[in-house]
Design an enzyme around this catalytic site. Structure first.
Site, mmCIF file in Angstrom:
data_model
loop_
_atom_site.group_PDB
_atom_site.id
_atom_site.type_symbol
_atom_site.label_atom_id
_atom_site.label_comp_id
_atom_site.label_asym_id
_atom_site.label_seq_id
_atom_site.Cartn_x
_atom_site.Cartn_y
_atom_site.Cartn_z
ATOM 1 N N LYS A 156 -3.434 -1.666 4.658
ATOM 2 C CA LYS A 156 -2.767 -2.878 4.165
ATOM 3 C C LYS A 156 -1.256 -2.664 4.068
ATOM 4 C CE LYS A 156 -3.293 -5.982 0.155
ATOM 5 N NZ LYS A 156 -4.062 -6.146 -1.112
ATOM 6 N N SER A 207 -5.620 -10.487 -2.205
ATOM 7 C CA SER A 207 -4.500 -10.290 -1.299
ATOM 8 C C SER A 207 -4.840 -9.475 -0.053
ATOM 9 C CB SER A 207 -3.361 -9.599 -2.050
ATOM 10 O OG SER A 207 -3.764 -8.324 -2.518
ATOM 11 N N SER A 245 -8.694 -8.782 -5.353
ATOM 12 C CA SER A 245 -8.014 -8.750 -4.063
ATOM 13 C C SER A 245 -8.746 -8.005 -2.963
ATOM 14 C CB SER A 245 -6.614 -8.146 -4.224
ATOM 15 O OG SER A 245 -5.771 -9.073 -4.868
#
Length: 469
Positions: free
Chosen positions: A83, A158, A182
């Site tokens: 990420k 996220s 997330s």
């Protein structure tokens, strides 16, 4: 050796086993995955950069390792995405903001280093919202990630790029992180398995070791894996949780993947927040409960103690993180992040006295939940109180913000109390993947993953999906 064109469809377990048996090489796997990325990533924007040359070089090193007769590593040759809010050596850690677009990491974050040490091939960087502070995935640096099931529905956030990447075959395992859902929400939206581990189980240490973070973030946030199957998530988790010596928060509890595999009592709570769930959500919970019963689990209707208080606790703790990060988001975030941040801070204002009281209350809630989980070692609840919402909904109005938090509220107690939890898909319902959330006591990820494999059933038996648009 047969065709290697479709190696991108394989699970992490099948990749390691195939390389060990000499049926194909790590380079074959990487080339197949890169071809898949070329074919479909442009449709969904899950990965914002692809490290093709580095991945092929890494595959060649791993192949030489295998050809020399050395033991294979746990993730030998498995393509893994990371990420953009977490350091990877030589690449920008943008965290979805232009301000950090040129911030090149001098070294890997501790959890990324663990993946690399385990033999993973780090193949691409997955998208996230600005400062990873929204439950959707878009920013003005990398653009919007689309949900491959329905482009009008959010992919979650996220770790939205991570969930989509796994769902469509851009690597069987993805790295993510979770402070308020997330990992779990993107897994839910994409129809994959996402594990939020116990806080402290996986190390998190940026390349700049002097770099700190908001105090509240250390209480509620953790790194973790996403994968198409519970077994792949188990492999990713085992690798990521290796002791690093770089994170003072890490608790190096050994992980035994075979622990707590026997059926146990499961507390089923259809509406833990008492605010209502829809029939679509109830259907997934029913499927999961039936599968667990068929496997010998005792499923009983039972509510964990003070669930609503744990939701409120998360908001009190998270207010400190937003207070600390608010000025930066206001200056460097995109429009959606700024709008949502202002509304949340006006509604959930940081008050030091309230924050301290919340920390005192946290220990009492943990004791109550520990007692409950001794009698009910697994908890089965919704991931969300309804379906994923539409793109743009979260920042559209104050009323929408409140409804978004009502929908998300089942995920917040695990974050507030530091417990492990996983989002697990059940079946496609009305065109979207349904899913449920499994929770257990601290450091009992093995129990969750055993049950997740049963709950998932045959959901991931076929190849990864193609974007449905």
């Amino acid at each position: 050796m047969g065709s290697t064109d479709n190696l991108w469809t394989l699970s992490a377990r099948a990749i390691v086993d195939g390389i060990a048996a000499g049926r194909f090489t790590a380079r074959d796997v990487v080339r197949s995955t890169l071809a898949r990325i070329d074919a479909v990533n442009g449709k969904v924007n899950a990965l914002v950069s692809v490290q093709a040359e580095d991945a092929l070089e890494r595959a060649d090193v791993l192949d030489a390792h295998a050809q020399a007769g050395k033991p294979l590593l746990p993730l030998h040759g498995v393509p893994v995405t990371t990420k953009v809010n977490t350091d990877q050596r030589g690449l920008p850690t943008t965290n979805g903001t232009r301000f950090f677009a040129d911030r090149i990491a001098a070294d890997d974050d501790a959890c990324v280093a663990n993946l690399r040490d385990a033999g993973a091939v780090l193949i691409g960087r997955s998208n996230a919202p600005a400062m990873s502070m929204r439950w959707t995935t878009e920013n003005d640096v990398h653009g919007r990630t689309l949900n491959p099931w329905n482009a009008e529905v959010v992919p979650g956030g996220s770790s939205g790029g991570a969930g989509v990447a796994v769902a469509i075959g851009l690597g069987p395992i993805a790295h993510g992180n979770d402070g308020g859902g997330s990992i779990r929400m993107p897994a839910f939206c994409a129809g994959v398995v996402g594990l939020r581990p116990t806080v402290g189980r996986i190390p998190a240490a940026a390349a700049d070791e002097a770099q700190g973070r908001a105090f509240a973030a250390g209480l509620i946030s953790t790194q973790g894996p996403l994968g198409r199957t519970a077994d792949d998530v188990r492999m990713g988790f085992s690798a990521m949780a290796a002791p690093s010596g770089r994170d003072p928060v890490q608790v190096p509890v050994p992980f035994d993947p075979s622990a707590n595999a026997a059926p146990c009592r499961v507390a089923l709570c259809v509406d833990p927040t008492g605010t209502g769930v829809d029939g679509w959500t109830e259907a997934s919970l029913g499927i999961a409960a039936d599968r667990l019963r068929s496997a010998g689990y005792e499923v009983v209707d039972a509510a964990p103690p003070h669930f609503g208080d744990a939701v409120a606790l998360w908001h009190a703790i998270a207010s400190q993180a937003r207070f600390a990060m608010g000025p930066f988001i206001e200056q460097h975030g995109d429009e959606g992040a700024r709008i949502l941040n202002r509304r949340v801070q006006q509604w959930n204002t940081f008050e030091p006295g309230r924050f301290i009281a919340a920390l005192d209350r946290r220990t009492g809630l943990q004791k109550a939940w520990d007692r409950f989980l001794r009698d009910h070692p697994l908890l089965l609840v919704p991931v969300m109180n309804g379906r994923p919402f539409a793109v743009g909904y979260d920042s559209s109005s104050e009323a929408a913000m409140h409804e978004m938090f009502r929908l998300l509220s089942p995920m917040l107690p695990a974050s507030a109390l530091g417990y492990p939890a996983a989002s697990v898909p059940t079946a496609v319902l009305d065109g979207l993947p349904g899913g449920v959330q499994l929770m257990a006591a601290r450091f009992d990820e093995a129990r969750i993953l055993h049950a997740a494999a049963i709950v998932q059933g045959d959901f991931a038996d076929g190849p990864p999906i193609d974007p449905k648009f």
